[in-house]
Design a protein around this motif. Structure first.
Motif, PDB file in Angstrom:
ATOM      1  N   TYR A 270       0.839  -1.205   0.000  1.00 23.07           N
ATOM      2  CA  TYR A 270       0.000   0.000   0.000  1.00 23.07           C
ATOM      3  C   TYR A 270       0.867   1.244   0.000  1.00 23.07           C
ATOM      4  CZ  TYR A 270      -3.957  -2.996   1.051  1.00 23.07           C
ATOM      5  OH  TYR A 270      -4.912  -3.958   0.990  1.00 23.07           O
TER       6      TYR A 270
ATOM      7  N   ILE B 109      -1.027   3.501  11.291  1.00 20.34           N
ATOM      8  CA  ILE B 109      -2.069   2.976  12.173  1.00 20.34           C
ATOM      9  C   ILE B 109      -2.516   1.600  11.682  1.00 20.34           C
ATOM     10  CG2 ILE B 109      -4.339   3.405  13.164  1.00 20.34           C
ATOM     11  CD1 ILE B 109      -2.463   5.487  14.047  1.00 20.34           C
ATOM     12  N   GLU B 110      -2.671   1.481  10.365  1.00 22.25           N
ATOM     13  CA  GLU B 110      -3.040   0.175   9.802  1.00 22.25           C
ATOM     14  C   GLU B 110      -1.972  -0.862  10.134  1.00 22.25           C
ATOM     15  OE1 GLU B 110      -5.968  -0.543   8.279  1.00 22.25           O
ATOM     16  OE2 GLU B 110      -6.384   1.494   8.933  1.00 22.25           O
TER      17      GLU B 110
ATOM     18  N   LYS C 118      -2.408  -2.058  13.626  1.00 21.54           N
ATOM     19  CA  LYS C 118      -3.525  -2.991  13.711  1.00 21.54           C
ATOM     20  C   LYS C 118      -3.153  -4.335  13.119  1.00 21.54           C
ATOM     21  CE  LYS C 118      -7.214  -0.948  12.149  1.00 21.54           C
ATOM     22  NZ  LYS C 118      -7.948   0.024  11.331  1.00 21.54           N
TER      23      LYS C 118
ATOM     24  N   ALA D 198      -1.470  -7.144  15.213  1.00 15.70           N
ATOM     25  CA  ALA D 198      -2.269  -7.978  16.109  1.00 15.70           C
ATOM     26  C   ALA D 198      -2.420  -9.394  15.567  1.00 15.70           C
ATOM     27  CB  ALA D 198      -3.643  -7.351  16.322  1.00 15.70           C
ATOM     28  N   LEU D 199      -2.345  -9.535  14.255  1.00 19.38           N
ATOM     29  CA  LEU D 199      -2.561 -10.853  13.666  1.00 19.38           C
ATOM     30  C   LEU D 199      -1.427 -11.821  13.960  1.00 19.38           C
ATOM     31  CD1 LEU D 199      -4.112  -9.892  10.240  1.00 19.38           C
ATOM     32  CD2 LEU D 199      -5.249 -10.883  12.196  1.00 19.38           C
TER      33      LEU D 199
ATOM     34  N   TYR E 137      -3.956  -0.471  22.535  1.00 20.87           N
ATOM     35  CA  TYR E 137      -3.757  -0.210  21.106  1.00 20.87           C
ATOM     36  C   TYR E 137      -4.139   1.230  20.776  1.00 20.87           C
ATOM     37  CZ  TYR E 137      -2.826  -4.982  19.494  1.00 20.87           C
ATOM     38  OH  TYR E 137      -2.270  -6.205  19.265  1.00 20.87           O
ATOM     39  N   TYR E 138      -5.270   1.647  21.343  1.00 18.65           N
ATOM     40  CA  TYR E 138      -5.760   2.994  21.060  1.00 18.65           C
ATOM     41  C   TYR E 138      -4.771   4.045  21.554  1.00 18.65           C
ATOM     42  CZ  TYR E 138      -8.818   7.071  21.042  1.00 18.65           C
ATOM     43  OH  TYR E 138      -9.363   8.300  20.824  1.00 18.65           O
TER      44      TYR E 138
ATOM     45  N   ALA F 217      -1.847   4.199  19.303  1.00 18.91           N
ATOM     46  CA  ALA F 217      -2.149   4.848  18.027  1.00 18.91           C
ATOM     47  C   ALA F 217      -2.333   6.348  18.193  1.00 18.91           C
ATOM     48  CB  ALA F 217      -3.413   4.228  17.428  1.00 18.91           C
TER      49      ALA F 217
ATOM     50  N   PHE G  62     -11.747   5.582  18.005  1.00 19.83           N
ATOM     51  CA  PHE G  62     -11.292   4.406  18.745  1.00 19.83           C
ATOM     52  C   PHE G  62     -11.478   3.138  17.914  1.00 19.83           C
ATOM     53  CE2 PHE G  62     -10.310   2.215  22.648  1.00 19.83           C
ATOM     54  CZ  PHE G  62     -11.018   1.030  22.580  1.00 19.83           C
TER      55      PHE G  62
ATOM     56  N   ARG H 133     -11.739   2.878  14.711  1.00 16.14           N
ATOM     57  CA  ARG H 133     -10.865   2.863  13.525  1.00 16.14           C
ATOM     58  C   ARG H 133      -9.423   2.560  13.881  1.00 16.14           C
ATOM     59  NH1 ARG H 133     -14.017   7.421  11.566  1.00 16.14           N
ATOM     60  NH2 ARG H 133     -12.670   8.785  12.780  1.00 16.14           N
ATOM     61  N   SER H 134      -8.997   2.939  15.082  1.00 11.81           N
ATOM     62  CA  SER H 134      -7.583   2.838  15.418  1.00 11.81           C
ATOM     63  C   SER H 134      -7.191   1.530  16.083  1.00 11.81           C
ATOM     64  CB  SER H 134      -7.185   3.983  16.364  1.00 11.81           C
ATOM     65  OG  SER H 134      -7.668   5.203  15.890  1.00 11.81           O
ATOM     66  N   THR H 135      -8.157   0.669  16.354  1.00 12.88           N
ATOM     67  CA  THR H 135      -7.817  -0.571  17.047  1.00 12.88           C
ATOM     68  C   THR H 135      -8.087  -1.765  16.142  1.00 12.88           C
ATOM     69  OG1 THR H 135     -10.002  -0.498  18.074  1.00 12.88           O
ATOM     70  CG2 THR H 135      -8.154   0.327  19.358  1.00 12.88           C
ATOM     71  N   PRO H 136      -7.328  -2.863  16.367  1.00 11.67           N
ATOM     72  CA  PRO H 136      -7.408  -3.987  15.433  1.00 11.67           C
ATOM     73  C   PRO H 136      -8.792  -4.632  15.398  1.00 11.67           C
ATOM     74  CG  PRO H 136      -5.481  -4.190  16.863  1.00 11.67           C
ATOM     75  CD  PRO H 136      -6.313  -3.092  17.413  1.00 11.67           C
ATOM     76  N   LEU H 137      -9.247  -4.912  14.190  1.00 10.07           N
ATOM     77  CA  LEU H 137     -10.547  -5.553  14.005  1.00 10.07           C
ATOM     78  C   LEU H 137     -10.589  -6.906  14.700  1.00 10.07           C
ATOM     79  CD1 LEU H 137     -13.318  -5.917  12.712  1.00 10.07           C
ATOM     80  CD2 LEU H 137     -12.189  -6.620  10.611  1.00 10.07           C
ATOM     81  N   VAL H 138      -9.477  -7.633  14.648  1.00  7.65           N
ATOM     82  CA  VAL H 138      -9.482  -8.981  15.200  1.00  7.65           C
ATOM     83  C   VAL H 138      -9.723  -8.950  16.714  1.00  7.65           C
ATOM     84  CG1 VAL H 138      -6.969  -9.088  15.404  1.00  7.65           C
ATOM     85  CG2 VAL H 138      -8.259 -11.189  15.172  1.00  7.65           C
ATOM     86  N   VAL H 139      -9.164  -7.955  17.384  1.00  7.76           N
ATOM     87  CA  VAL H 139      -9.407  -7.842  18.825  1.00  7.76           C
ATOM     88  C   VAL H 139     -10.863  -7.446  19.083  1.00  7.76           C
ATOM     89  CG1 VAL H 139      -8.658  -6.742  20.969  1.00  7.76           C
ATOM     90  CG2 VAL H 139      -7.005  -7.159  19.169  1.00  7.76           C
TER      91      VAL H 139
ATOM     92  N   TYR I 281     -15.298   3.573   9.382  1.00  6.08           N
ATOM     93  CA  TYR I 281     -14.586   4.068   8.199  1.00  6.08           C
ATOM     94  C   TYR I 281     -15.528   4.776   7.243  1.00  6.08           C
ATOM     95  CZ  TYR I 281     -10.466   1.278   9.319  1.00  6.08           C
ATOM     96  OH  TYR I 281      -9.371   0.751   9.916  1.00  6.08           O
TER      97      TYR I 281
ATOM     98  N   MET J 217     -10.419 -12.982   9.164  1.00  8.25           N
ATOM     99  CA  MET J 217     -10.313 -12.796  10.610  1.00  8.25           C
ATOM    100  C   MET J 217     -11.447 -13.480  11.340  1.00  8.25           C
ATOM    101  SD  MET J 217      -8.827  -9.103  11.308  1.00  8.25           S
ATOM    102  CE  MET J 217      -8.082  -8.130  10.033  1.00  8.25           C
TER     103      MET J 217
END
Lengths: 219, 270, 222
Positions: free
Chosen positions: A99, A151-152, A155, A158-159, A193-194, A197, C63, C65-71, C104, C164
């Protein structure tokens, strides 16, 4: 919640450290990959361009999780065996780098044509022109979207927990499995995480933007 | 703001179409309108002129409720616009009151503001159908009449992107008239036009003045045009009315120094 | 072990993977539909005149948007039962994805709405249109082409995020590949095929999005 943090705080902190390490290393990989592929995409040489496009479309067109599993589970079958920590940040870095390559390319192309011509008129070699004239200006242009990309990246790290790298999410999952206090465990992880970020990465990127803009006399 | 000095309604014998009573408007520290008192009678055509920053556009925008008021009261047809009567006192108007009052006021803008995703005809039908509740057939008939009046009937199925500035502005006038307002506001409607098409628009306004008894307020830089069709000229300077008079008197015998300076500067620019 | 691609094995597992792909597509579709609607609600709420709810909503969306979707997926899946709502993996996954992407899309919608010139709002007011009509008939139709590139990107993005859901056991494509892998001890073909399927779906979709955007612009006369 408070006593939860007191008991499990240290473990969460360790997880956050691993996440931070993954972040920094993945960011380095991403920057190198993005620069390489972004420049490669603009190369006059057809094989270089194709390779860059291949990398970009491949890593943008598939899911990070798929790439992660592929690098960790399938590459060993082809002879390249990476330990999970390295596999982790490499995957995330390469994914985000794809990206980033588009951002780099866009920024370079946004530098006014006159700058290229001026460098040419001064008899600069293409490499020198790129390094001393174009890239510095492109750098300022690409910083805002890179901020979002970082930021992406965070995130994405985490995987790596899914290949058992002991990062923040991994720790949260462990705590959840042991105590079933899901709200506290995952909630705390989300909060950390927040905080990373919003209060570390975003301000750092913004500061970087300001510094770069000032150096270019644009602030 | 002490509103007790203001009537809840204007009395029968003293009821202009529009009355600005001690109206003030400021943006932070900057005072744009300074204790303005202005009456506009029924059917009168008033041209508002003056240098930029004099507050002339703000007068129109406040009447159209595009801007809020900081002091004083504006009355339309005897009733307060910016305020409403509640329990025997005047309080700031709520949205429902504004909508009721707004129904009698129409406005045309410097940059036309036509809806780009609709044809000229649809632009003119939108208000009547959505706001006035007319049937599509009635709205279409009305829109076509008005488009014919402004000379745009044959382009009724064109989108604004296909029309010249003058054409767009004429459609905009038809659109505003479709709402059958009692008061029409024109905010520098020729300022964004190429010189050769200004005439198309001024012709339409000329017709309006001659054939209808609309009350009109026009902010303009077209001095000759203003002189021709207006009942009164208002010269604004720094948020106040510096001078106002009938067009003949205003242009041939301006009283104040600033008016004379302004008219000289405008003449030189011509 | 060496590179040892078995074509017959690949063809053997393909039907199962394709069936799972359908699940994936459905998950992406439902998630995106939720996100589109919720995102619009949020975008309009962010324009409300009440300052405090607006600020709070803004922070909450930031918040998300900035944190992982998986969590977030884990959170919703595990916390649900603890507050009395038992969620199937499917529902939990859809909720998490829908919520995540609505944050988003709210941004995308907001940018689109703000791209509509102020003069359009003023014309609506001059015609005495209600706020609702102004949005529905004038502003949103003009905001849509501006929002489309972003919306399209996130459509592709949501599709790529569906793996995920495998972490909470939703039977989509990634999960199917994992199952095959653990049943047969062969990971090469399943994971590679998953990658290929993703490419085969996401690249044309991205192209279609670009096409759709161009057509919409033309239709709206913009």
């Amino acid at each position: 919640m408070w006593e939860f943090l007191q008991t499990y705080g240290p473990r969460l902190f360790d997880g956050a450290l691993v996440t931070s390490a993954q972040f920094v290393l993945a960011a380095l990989v991403a920057c190198v990959a993005a620069l390489g592929a972004g420049l490669g995409r603009l190369s006059a040489l057809w094989p270089v361009r194709s390779l860059a496009i291949l990398y970009i479309e491949l890593f943008r067109g598939t899911s990070l999780l798929v790439q992660l599993y592929w690098i960790f589970f399938v590459l060993p079958l082809l002879g390249i065996s990476l330990p999970k920590f390295e596999a982790g940040f490499l995957s995330v870095g390469l994914n985000v780098g794809a990206y980033g390559a588009e951002i780099v390319r866009g920024a370079i192309q946004a530098v006014p044509k006159g700058q290229w011509e001026a460098g040419y008129a001064l008899s600069m070699s293409p490499a020198k022109r790129m390094r001393r004239i174009i890239l510095p200006q492109a750098l300022v242009l690409m910083l805002p979207p890179w901020g979002n990309l970082m930021i992406e990246l965070l995130k994405g790290t985490a995987l790596v927990a899914l290949i058992s790298v002991p990062d923040l999410m991994f720790v949260a999952k462990q705590i959840n499995g042991a105590t079933f206090r899901s709200a506290e465990a995952f909630g705390a992880a989300l909060l950390i995480y927040y905080l990373l970020a919003r209060f570390l990465i975003t301000p750092a990127m913004r500061k970087l933007e300001q510094v770069m803009a000032r150096r270019l006399g644009r602030a | 703001m002490d509103l007790s000095a203001y009537p809840l309604e204007l009395p029968e014998g003293d009821c202009p179409m529009v009355r600005f009573m001690n109206v003030t408007k400021s943006y932070g520290q900057l005072v744009v309108l300074d204790n303005l008192n202005l009456d506009i009678q029924r059917g009168e055509m008033v041209s508002v002129i003056g240098p930029s920053g004099s507050g002339k556009t703000t007068v129109l925008r406040m009447l159209m409720t595009l801007e809020t008021i900081n002091g004083g009261v504006i009355y339309v047809d005897g009733k307060p616009l910016t305020h409403m009567a509640r329990g025997g006192r005047l309080v700031p108007a709520d949205e429902a009151h504004l909508r009721r009052m707004r129904a009698s006021i129409g406005m045309c803008f410097q940059h036309f503001n036509l809806f780009p995703h609709m044809t000229a005809l649809q632009n003119c039908m939108e208000g009547p159908v959505q706001v006035l509740g007319l049937s599509k057939a009635e709205a279409r008939a009305r829109a076509e009449d008005l488009l014919a009046m402004v000379g745009m009937l044959e382009k009724k199925d064109q989108h604004p992107s296909r029309l010249s500035g003058g054409q767009q502005q004429r459609v905009a006038i038809a659109r505003a008239l479709a709402m059958r307002p009692r008061i029409m506001l024109f905010d520098e409607v020729t300022s964004a036009l190429d010189p050769e098409v200004i005439g198309e628009v001024t012709e339409v306004i000329r017709t309006l003045v001659a054939e209808h008894d609309l009350t009109m307020l026009m902010v303009t830089h077209q001095m000759g045009f203003a002189r021709d069709i207006s009942d009164r000229i208002c010269f604004f300077y720094k948020g106040r009315i510096e001078e106002q008079a009938g067009p003949e008197q205003f242009f041939t015998n301006p009283q104040k120094e600033r008016t004379q300076q302004f008219l000289r500067a405008v003449k030189d620019a011509d | 072990m060496k590179f040892d691609w078995k074509w017959d094995f690949a063809f053997e597992i393909l039907p199962r993977l394709l069936r799972a792909t359908l699940n994936t597509l459905m998950a992406a579709g439902v998630g995106y539909a939720i996100a589109m609607v919720l995102g619009l609600v949020f975008a309009l709420a962010l324009r409300s005149p009440w300052r405090l709810p607006r600020a709070v909503l803004g922070e909450v969306l930031e918040f998300i948007r900035s944190t992982p979707l998986v969590v977030q997926i884990f959170f919703i899946f595990y916390v649900g039962p603890q507050v009395g709502i038992t969620l199937s993996p499917w529902v939990a996954g859809m909720t998490a994805i829908g919520l995540h992407y609505s944050a988003y899309l709210a941004e995308v919608y907001r940018a689109g709405i703000e791209a509509v010139p102020r003069g359009q709002w003023e014309a609506c007011r001059a015609l005495n249109m209600t706020t609702r009509d102004s949005y529905v008939r004038i502003v949103l139709p003009q905001a849509l082409p501006h929002a489309m590139p972003g919306m399209g990107n996130y459509l592709v993005g949501i599709f790529k995020d569906t793996p995920m859901l495998s972490v909470i056991g939703v039977t989509e494509l990634m999960q199917a590949a994992n199952s095959i892998g653990s049943e047969t001890y062969r990971f090469l073909e399943p994971y590679t095929l998953v990658g290929v399927i993703f490419l085969a779906l996401s690249l044309p979709t991205a192209g279609l999005v670009r096409l759709g955007e161009r057509r919409l612009r033309r239709k709206l006369g913009l």
